[in-house]
Each structure stands twice: as C-alpha cells, then as structure tokens.
Design a protein around this motif. Sequence first.
Motif, PDB file in Angstrom:
ATOM      1  N   UNK A 158     147.083  85.126  82.316  1.00 35.59           N
ATOM      2  CA  UNK A 158     146.488  86.040  81.325  1.00 35.59           C
ATOM      3  C   UNK A 158     145.924  85.277  80.128  1.00 35.59           C
ATOM      4  N   UNK A 159     145.771  83.951  80.282  1.00 36.14           N
ATOM      5  CA  UNK A 159     145.218  83.151  79.175  1.00 36.14           C
ATOM      6  C   UNK A 159     143.698  83.114  79.262  1.00 36.14           C
ATOM      7  N   UNK A 160     143.073  83.137  78.093  1.00 37.44           N
ATOM      8  CA  UNK A 160     141.625  82.990  77.995  1.00 37.44           C
ATOM      9  C   UNK A 160     141.352  81.512  77.715  1.00 37.44           C
ATOM     10  N   UNK A 161     140.952  80.776  78.746  1.00 36.61           N
ATOM     11  CA  UNK A 161     140.764  79.333  78.587  1.00 36.61           C
ATOM     12  C   UNK A 161     139.473  78.997  77.817  1.00 36.61           C
ATOM     13  N   UNK A 162     138.840  80.052  77.294  1.00 35.26           N
ATOM     14  CA  UNK A 162     137.699  79.805  76.387  1.00 35.26           C
ATOM     15  C   UNK A 162     138.151  79.995  74.934  1.00 35.26           C
ATOM     16  N   UNK A 163     139.409  80.411  74.741  1.00 35.63           N
ATOM     17  CA  UNK A 163     139.946  80.639  73.391  1.00 35.63           C
ATOM     18  C   UNK A 163     140.988  79.560  73.084  1.00 35.63           C
ATOM     19  N   UNK A 164     140.568  78.525  72.363  1.00 29.33           N
ATOM     20  CA  UNK A 164     141.478  77.392  72.125  1.00 29.33           C
ATOM     21  C   UNK A 164     142.637  77.747  71.203  1.00 29.33           C
ATOM     22  N   UNK A 165     142.503  78.853  70.451  1.00 26.04           N
ATOM     23  CA  UNK A 165     143.598  79.205  69.536  1.00 26.04           C
ATOM     24  C   UNK A 165     144.807  79.780  70.287  1.00 26.04           C
ATOM     25  N   UNK A 166     144.626  80.205  71.547  1.00 30.37           N
ATOM     26  CA  UNK A 166     145.768  80.759  72.298  1.00 30.37           C
ATOM     27  C   UNK A 166     146.102  79.983  73.573  1.00 30.37           C
ATOM     28  N   UNK A 167     145.078  79.463  74.274  1.00 31.38           N
ATOM     29  CA  UNK A 167     145.368  78.919  75.612  1.00 31.38           C
ATOM     30  C   UNK A 167     146.197  77.634  75.579  1.00 31.38           C
ATOM     31  N   UNK A 168     146.285  76.982  74.413  1.00 30.22           N
ATOM     32  CA  UNK A 168     147.068  75.744  74.335  1.00 30.22           C
ATOM     33  C   UNK A 168     148.557  76.030  74.112  1.00 30.22           C
ATOM     34  N   UNK A 169     148.891  77.305  73.869  1.00 31.60           N
ATOM     35  CA  UNK A 169     150.257  77.617  73.408  1.00 31.60           C
ATOM     36  C   UNK A 169     151.245  77.937  74.523  1.00 31.60           C
ATOM     37  N   UNK A 170     150.756  78.397  75.673  1.00 29.95           N
ATOM     38  CA  UNK A 170     151.660  79.030  76.643  1.00 29.95           C
ATOM     39  C   UNK A 170     151.843  78.229  77.932  1.00 29.95           C
ATOM     40  N   UNK A 171     152.948  78.519  78.637  1.00 29.25           N
ATOM     41  CA  UNK A 171     153.222  77.890  79.919  1.00 29.25           C
ATOM     42  C   UNK A 171     153.948  78.863  80.830  1.00 29.25           C
ATOM     43  N   UNK A 172     154.206  78.436  82.075  1.00 25.57           N
ATOM     44  CA  UNK A 172     154.878  79.266  83.086  1.00 25.57           C
ATOM     45  C   UNK A 172     156.295  78.737  83.350  1.00 25.57           C
ATOM     46  N   UNK A 173     157.172  79.613  83.802  1.00 23.24           N
ATOM     47  CA  UNK A 173     158.524  79.177  84.161  1.00 23.24           C
ATOM     48  C   UNK A 173     159.466  80.356  84.306  1.00 23.24           C
ATOM     49  N   UNK A 174     160.715  80.054  84.639  1.00 23.42           N
ATOM     50  CA  UNK A 174     161.734  81.104  84.781  1.00 23.42           C
ATOM     51  C   UNK A 174     163.107  80.555  84.420  1.00 23.42           C
ATOM     52  N   UNK A 259     161.064  80.027  72.102  1.00 25.31           N
ATOM     53  CA  UNK A 259     160.357  78.745  71.945  1.00 25.31           C
ATOM     54  C   UNK A 259     158.847  79.000  71.893  1.00 25.31           C
ATOM     55  N   UNK A 260     158.370  79.430  70.713  1.00 16.60           N
ATOM     56  CA  UNK A 260     156.939  79.726  70.565  1.00 16.60           C
ATOM     57  C   UNK A 260     156.241  78.601  69.834  1.00 16.60           C
TER      58      UNK A 260
END
Length: 331
Positions: A158-174, A259-260
Amino acid sequence: MTKPHTTPRYSRILGTGSFLPPKRLTNADLAAQLALDGIETSDEWIVERTGIRARHFAEAGVNASDLSLPAARAALEAAGVDAAEIDLIIVATSTPDMVFPSTACLLQQKLGIAGCAAFDVQAVCSGFVYALTVADSMIKTGAASKALVVGAEVFSRILDFKDRTTCVLFGDGAGAVVLGASDTPGILATELHADGRHAGILCVPGTVSGGQILGDPLLKMDGQAVFKLAVGVLDKVARSVLEKAGRSESDIDWLIPHQANIRIMQGTAKKLKLSLDKVVVTVDQHGNTSAASIPLALDSAVRSGQIKPGETVMLEGVGGGFTWGAVLLDL
Ligand code: ACO
C-alpha cells in the motif's frame, strides 16, 4: 470446552515468535530503486529523520497470513504449546490477504487446526496492543484459555513509491505471542483509545466497490501532525496504565513503543524519564511494520536475552484511526 472459573484469572505471555521476509533493502538499496523513477532520497536523510537503516519487503504473492505462519509456529514452540491447544486466534493487520475471510481464519487453516474463534483486529499501528487487550479480556472472562495473538503486515503493498515522504518509512513482517491463562499476572493493565476526528492524517482512502477500486488505494500521511499527536498520547496512556497497575515509571524495565520513528520513541522515553537504554529499538533494521512492530521487537529482545523472564515491560501502540493504547506486563 473452557471450564468456568471462580478464582481470579489472569493472562501471561507463554512464548514469542516473529518472521521477516528474506528480501532486505538498505536505505541505499531503496534510494537506488527510487532514483530509477527520478525520486531523490538518501541514507543520510532517512537515518537522521527516522532512525531507519533497512526494511524487509515480502515478495509478490506472499501475504500477511504467510508471514504470520512462521511467526506463530515460533511462538507456539517457544511456549511449548501445540497448535491444537489454541482456542482463540487474533491477527492484527491493516493489510489482510483478502477483504474476507479474515487473515486469522486463513492462518488457522495454515496451522492445520479448526473450530476455535479466529478474527482480525484493524487498528493500524496500534493493532497489536488492541489485539493483546482483547485476548487478555477473553482469557480473564474464561472465554479462552490459550490465545495466539499475531501482528502481521505487508505494508509494501500500500506504499506509494512516488511519494518519498512515506515510502521510505515502512516494512513488512510478523510477530506473535501465545497468551495463556494463569493464576498470577502476566498482563497487569491495559488501555485503549481512538479519536476518529484525526482519520485523515494517516489513511488509505480507497475501497473496493462494484468490482473496482474507488479512491486512492495507497497510504497518505501528514507526518508532522502524526508526530505531534503520537508523542502526546503515548505519554498520557503510559502514565494511566502505570496508575491502573499501581506501578510507577521506575518499575518499567523495558519500553517497547511502536517502532515508527526513533525520534517519537526518544520523545516518549524522555517524557517517562526513562533512559534510552531501556527502550527496545528495532526500527533501524525493520522500519515501521505497523501492527507487527511491537511483537517483532518483543521477540527480538526476548530471543537476544535483552529482556529476561520476570521483567516488567510497557508496550505502546499508536497509529491510524487515530488509535493508541498501552499494555503493561510482567514477562
Ligand atoms: N528524502 C529526502 N528528502 C525528503 C524525504 C526523503 N525521503 N521526504 C521528505 N523530504 C524532504 C521534503 O520534501 C522537505 O523538503 P523541502 O524542505 O525542500 O520542502 C524536507 O525533506 C522536510 O520534509 P518534512 O515532511 O517537513 O520532514 P519532517 O522533518 O517532518 O520529517 C517525517 C518527515 C520523518 C515523516 C516526520 O514528519 C515524522 O517522523 N513524522 C512522524 C510520522 C511517522 O513516523 N509515521 C509513521 C507512520 S504513523 C505511525 O506509525 C504512528
């Protein structure tokens, strides 16, 4: 069949587990990927503003239930509990495999069990704290005896890889815990909150309708508004939970905030007068994994021997909704 109970009944974490998809991207890797689309970012900017150095992304076709399965199995093994003994499954996720059935039902099937209650909780980055609180309540009332509580996300979808202000922040896991009924706590106090007036500062506004996606299906965030709200509510809810449990800040051995962003975590610790070496930090290696971040951090600290049995741990979640909450527990 759960037996009726008369003596006080509590819940306690019996085991923890977690799983990260193998594909790991450092900030430099991500910056190089974004540069192909003309988007500029740097390791220096990301580290300075967020503390994040790397994140994991699931491969195409790998969903939240797939990440949940190894995390759940690891937690069951650590707890010495057979999957067949589980009588409640709650998965906290905002990136479920499907609109329905729930990721919890899909996980149940993958674990090879059937019959127990299974449902998802959607409270974005507060999801694990919400799910743990619900499981604790159900165990205390006798509605369940052994619960599997999972936080699992594939935020990369659900990341917008054209929006650098958000796409660098998140990752996947469980991450997962097995929570079991106990004569002694365990979970000492919990508290949950939400304020839907702030829904717009962190959201994925799209929806599925009539066979189409209506609206934008990618994450939108007003980072500064989130930052300001997060530090204020986390301090307040932590104090409230301590008061409920009859404990004080000095009783906290470990703080595991969502962990944000390292700066939100440092701000929260400072307000609670906790030294930074009491804060479990995994955001540097995982990025923000939303509902998975707290159980991932908990499992990593337990397995590394950082957190020891009997120590007092404060878990704190905050995220879209706006939602927030805390759980104080003795491990
Ligand atoms: N790389 C390089 N430059 C960037 C990037 C990037 N990835 N992103 C933004 N910038 C630029 C901006 O364009 C802006 O440039 P300008 O001054 O020329 O216009 C500059 O950096 C500053 O941008 P801001 O958005 O003002 O940066 P800020 O210091 O607020 O940091 C951040 C942004 C990290 C998102 C911050 O607001 C924050 O930490 N917010 C908290 C939100 C959060 O952690 N959310 C996680 C999800 S919510 C949750 O889990 C609770």
